[in-house]
Design a protein around this motif. Structure first.
Motif, PDB file in Angstrom:
ATOM      1  N   ARG A 266      -9.028  18.618  19.608  1.00 57.88           N
ATOM      2  CA  ARG A 266      -7.572  18.637  19.434  1.00 57.88           C
ATOM      3  C   ARG A 266      -7.025  17.216  19.284  1.00 57.88           C
ATOM      4  O   ARG A 266      -6.118  16.971  18.473  1.00 57.88           O
ATOM      5  CB  ARG A 266      -6.943  19.308  20.653  1.00 57.88           C
ATOM      6  N   LEU A 267      -7.550  16.282  20.057  1.00 59.93           N
ATOM      7  CA  LEU A 267      -7.059  14.905  19.972  1.00 59.93           C
ATOM      8  C   LEU A 267      -7.336  14.296  18.603  1.00 59.93           C
ATOM      9  O   LEU A 267      -6.497  13.581  18.042  1.00 59.93           O
ATOM     10  CB  LEU A 267      -7.710  14.057  21.069  1.00 59.93           C
ATOM     11  N   ARG A 268      -8.512  14.600  18.039  1.00 59.32           N
ATOM     12  CA  ARG A 268      -8.820  14.078  16.701  1.00 59.32           C
ATOM     13  C   ARG A 268      -7.912  14.717  15.650  1.00 59.32           C
ATOM     14  O   ARG A 268      -7.560  14.094  14.657  1.00 59.32           O
ATOM     15  CB  ARG A 268     -10.293  14.320  16.377  1.00 59.32           C
ATOM     16  N   ALA A 269      -7.524  15.968  15.882  1.00 58.49           N
ATOM     17  CA  ALA A 269      -6.589  16.624  14.966  1.00 58.49           C
ATOM     18  C   ALA A 269      -5.216  15.961  15.042  1.00 58.49           C
ATOM     19  O   ALA A 269      -4.544  15.781  14.010  1.00 58.49           O
ATOM     20  CB  ALA A 269      -6.484  18.111  15.309  1.00 58.49           C
ATOM     21  N   ILE A 270      -4.794  15.577  16.255  1.00 59.66           N
ATOM     22  CA  ILE A 270      -3.492  14.918  16.414  1.00 59.66           C
ATOM     23  C   ILE A 270      -3.493  13.576  15.677  1.00 59.66           C
ATOM     24  O   ILE A 270      -2.494  13.188  15.064  1.00 59.66           O
ATOM     25  CB  ILE A 270      -3.161  14.729  17.911  1.00 59.66           C
ATOM     26  N   TYR A 271      -4.641  12.852  15.722  1.00 58.07           N
ATOM     27  CA  TYR A 271      -4.732  11.590  15.002  1.00 58.07           C
ATOM     28  C   TYR A 271      -4.500  11.782  13.495  1.00 58.07           C
ATOM     29  O   TYR A 271      -4.057  10.871  12.805  1.00 58.07           O
ATOM     30  CB  TYR A 271      -6.113  10.958  15.221  1.00 58.07           C
ATOM     31  N   ARG A 272      -4.794  12.973  13.001  1.00 55.85           N
ATOM     32  CA  ARG A 272      -4.687  13.240  11.561  1.00 55.85           C
ATOM     33  C   ARG A 272      -3.463  14.098  11.228  1.00 55.85           C
ATOM     34  O   ARG A 272      -3.343  14.607  10.115  1.00 55.85           O
ATOM     35  CB  ARG A 272      -5.957  13.936  11.071  1.00 55.85           C
ATOM     36  N   TYR A 273      -2.573  14.274  12.188  1.00 53.74           N
ATOM     37  CA  TYR A 273      -1.375  15.074  11.948  1.00 53.74           C
ATOM     38  C   TYR A 273      -0.542  14.516  10.792  1.00 53.74           C
ATOM     39  O   TYR A 273      -0.376  13.304  10.646  1.00 53.74           O
ATOM     40  CB  TYR A 273      -0.482  15.080  13.189  1.00 53.74           C
ATOM     41  N   GLN A 274      -0.008  15.427   9.995  1.00 60.46           N
ATOM     42  CA  GLN A 274       1.043  15.072   9.055  1.00 60.46           C
ATOM     43  C   GLN A 274       2.380  15.200   9.790  1.00 60.46           C
ATOM     44  O   GLN A 274       2.587  16.143  10.551  1.00 60.46           O
ATOM     45  CB  GLN A 274       1.022  16.026   7.854  1.00 60.46           C
ATOM     46  N   THR A 275       3.277  14.258   9.572  1.00 61.87           N
ATOM     47  CA  THR A 275       4.576  14.322  10.252  1.00 61.87           C
ATOM     48  C   THR A 275       5.665  14.729   9.270  1.00 61.87           C
ATOM     49  O   THR A 275       5.424  14.852   8.060  1.00 61.87           O
ATOM     50  CB  THR A 275       4.931  12.969  10.883  1.00 61.87           C
ATOM     51  N   GLU A 276       6.867  14.931   9.814  1.00 62.86           N
ATOM     52  CA  GLU A 276       8.021  15.383   9.025  1.00 62.86           C
ATOM     53  C   GLU A 276       7.724  16.705   8.324  1.00 62.86           C
ATOM     54  O   GLU A 276       8.191  16.951   7.212  1.00 62.86           O
ATOM     55  CB  GLU A 276       8.439  14.320   7.988  1.00 62.86           C
ATOM     56  N   GLU A 277       6.938  17.573   8.945  1.00 58.50           N
ATOM     57  CA  GLU A 277       6.647  18.888   8.360  1.00 58.50           C
ATOM     58  C   GLU A 277       7.826  19.833   8.600  1.00 58.50           C
ATOM     59  O   GLU A 277       8.470  19.789   9.642  1.00 58.50           O
ATOM     60  CB  GLU A 277       5.381  19.482   8.969  1.00 58.50           C
ATOM     61  N   PHE A 278       8.054  20.713   7.646  1.00 58.01           N
ATOM     62  CA  PHE A 278       9.174  21.645   7.745  1.00 58.01           C
ATOM     63  C   PHE A 278       8.678  23.053   7.450  1.00 58.01           C
ATOM     64  O   PHE A 278       7.787  23.260   6.628  1.00 58.01           O
ATOM     65  CB  PHE A 278      10.268  21.255   6.738  1.00 58.01           C
ATOM     66  N   GLY A 279       9.243  24.029   8.160  1.00 58.16           N
ATOM     67  CA  GLY A 279       8.917  25.420   7.862  1.00 58.16           C
ATOM     68  C   GLY A 279       8.013  26.044   8.903  1.00 58.16           C
ATOM     69  O   GLY A 279       7.466  25.376   9.787  1.00 58.16           O
ATOM     70  N   GLU A 280       7.847  27.351   8.783  1.00 57.13           N
ATOM     71  CA  GLU A 280       7.095  28.110   9.772  1.00 57.13           C
ATOM     72  C   GLU A 280       5.594  27.841   9.717  1.00 57.13           C
ATOM     73  O   GLU A 280       4.876  28.124  10.665  1.00 57.13           O
ATOM     74  CB  GLU A 280       7.367  29.607   9.589  1.00 57.13           C
ATOM     75  N   THR A 281       5.101  27.314   8.608  1.00 57.25           N
ATOM     76  CA  THR A 281       3.659  27.061   8.478  1.00 57.25           C
ATOM     77  C   THR A 281       3.246  25.670   8.955  1.00 57.25           C
ATOM     78  O   THR A 281       2.077  25.316   8.876  1.00 57.25           O
ATOM     79  CB  THR A 281       3.215  27.231   7.012  1.00 57.25           C
TER      80      THR A 281
END
Length: 478
Positions: A266-281
């Motif tokens: 999960r931590l490695r996924a957070i490092y690769r998060y896209q930000t400013e995402e919008f919508g239910e998906t």
């Protein structure tokens, strides 16, 4: 097992008993001989503090004091209308205490609120504290939750000891008391999550420590209390929240398991998060930025460990490890069996930091330097590695031992108990310890702290008889 310490702890627990009209109704927070002006509220009985004391008494076969405590505190519950019926201490307290319309700074208390603590004066007058005298003037959120869980343990003790006639949960006043607590917890608010929104300093961490919002400890207590309430409430079609409880439990369990969980994947996924995402998906639903992940987290967790985050909110994860919340999550099955094992892996791997010389750290790591100044408001009691800010609390021995038994990792608990036995009695049973390894008695720690004594007793009783775990656990959700 240190038999001398066990006998001393039993004797000191007995000495801490508070009475009302010659009936035992609780235990004082500490029995240290200090001048009256320095005692503050350590002569009170706190609902959260009494929980391990109550378990210890139940494990000793002394159900009477627990029953009295439950009746007494139910009589103090904030209740505008109350009941015309009732019996025992409940009715007696309701007749004599005139605080049911209590206001704090002109604000009427919500129905169902339980006091943080109460005092019985030398004149046998009852003085509950709903936050009007507390540091920070914050009403307690956790008291009612602990009360429901202890009521469930008492009911199970009556069944296990073959005294079902002593059960009390189905009495009218207890059914009403449970429902009033649930009404507060399940009320609709400006909130879109199944977690419980609470103010800063409203539970065990009763000072400013950035635990406002949805702290893990409250969510674990909420989950545990909801499960206990399911066992105790009579079927009542008029009480619509019975149906809400099951739905809320399911949503809360799924939410915490998915959103609060931190492990290397999960931590490695957070490092690769896209930000400013919008919508239910959107995957990054709270708009967490990768730069907010502290450097210590990933190497600390390693590849076999994991834990539930301390808090979660908009653009923010509190990455601190809060022991009580994680241990309670294991005990009540809020964590999955796999997650429970990974939490215990982490505790074992990081034993030098979390258990150290005196079990166990309340949270890790401590806030230091500018973070300490801005988050705590320069609180001199919460200096780094002290009190709530990385201090070590022996009371956590009971929940550590229960979690270790639940996960079949009893050796972790046995080692912790052995460590505690080296110093606890000689140090006069302190409230908490200071230092990164918990090696120093806390600067402002009270001695002969009752829940320190009770936590040690419960831990040992659980080792002696693992069946005691049934008092406050459930059949697994999985």
């Amino acid at each position: 097992m240190n038999h001398r310490m066990l006998e001393e702890a039993k004797a000191r627990l007995k000495q801490s008993i508070m009475t009302y009209q010659q009936k035992p109704v609780g235990t004082v927070a500490a029995k240290e001989a200090t001048p009256k002006e320095e005692q503050l509220n350590y002569g009170h009985c706190f609902i959260r503090d009494f929980f391990p004391s109550g378990l210890a008494f139940l494990m000793q076969g002394e159900r009477g004091i627990v029953r009295n405590f439950l009746e007494f505190t139910l009589g103090l519950q904030s209740d505008k209308t109350g009941l015309k019926s009732g019996e025992g201490l409940f009715a007696e307290v309701r007749r004599t205490w005139q605080g049911k319309e209590l206001q704090i700074d002109g604000i009427q208390l919500g129905e169902g609120l339980m006091p943080a603590s109460f005092e019985v004066t030398s004149k046998q007058e009852i003085e509950p504290d709903f936050g009007q005298r507390a540091i920070g003037r914050v009403t307690p959120v956790d008291s009612g939750l602990w009360w429901i869980i202890l009521l469930g343990a008492y009911e199970k003790a009556c069944q296990i000891d073959n005294h079902p006639e002593e059960k009390i949960a189905h009495r009218e006043e207890f059914q009403r008391g449970i429902k009033l607590i649930l009404d507060i917890c399940l009320s609709k608010r400006f909130d879109m999550t199944p977690t419980m929104l609470v103010p800063e300093a409203s539970f065990m961490i009763d000072r400013r420590m950035a635990v406002y919002g949805h702290p893990l400890e409250i969510q674990a207590l909420f989950h545990h209390a909801l499960r206990s309430a399911c066992d105790q409430l009579l079927i009542d079609e008029k009480y619509i929240k019975i149906r809400e409880i099951d739905k809320r439990l399911s949503l809360l369990t799924k939410y915490i398991r998915e959103r609060y969980w931190l492990d290397p994947k999960r931590l490695r996924a957070i490092y690769r998060y896209q930000t400013e995402e919008f919508g239910e998906t959107a995957l990054n639903k709270f708009n967490i930025y990768e730069n907010s992940v502290p450097e210590w987290v990933l190497p600390w967790v390693d590849r076999k460990g994991g834990y539930l985050a301390g808090n979660l909110g908009v653009g923010w994860i509190d990455f601190r490890f809060f022991s009580q919340g994680n241990l309670l999550a294991i005990i009540s099955d809020l964590a999955t069996p796999e997650q429970a094992q990974m939490i215990m892996n982490l505790i074992e791997m990081q034993s030098s930091k979390l258990i150290g010389n005196m079990p166990m750290k309340l949270c890790y790591p401590a806030l230091v330097n500018r973070d300490w100044e801005s988050v705590t408001g320069c609180d001199p009691k919460n200096i780094p590695w002290s009190y709530h800010n990385g201090g070590s609390w022996p009371v956590l021995l009971w929940s550590l031992t229960a979690a270790a038994q639940k996960t079949k990792r009893v050796d972790v608990a046995k080692k912790a108990i052995q460590l505690a036995e080296k110093y606890l009695s000689d140090d006069q049973w302190p409230e908490y310890y200071d230092g990164e390894e918990g090696a120093i008695i806390g600067r402002e720690a009270r001695l002969y702290q009752t829940w320190t004594i009770a936590g040690y007793l419960v831990a040992n009783y659980l080792i002696q008889n693992p069946n005691y775990l049934q008092l406050f656990t459930f059949d697994s959700l999985d």
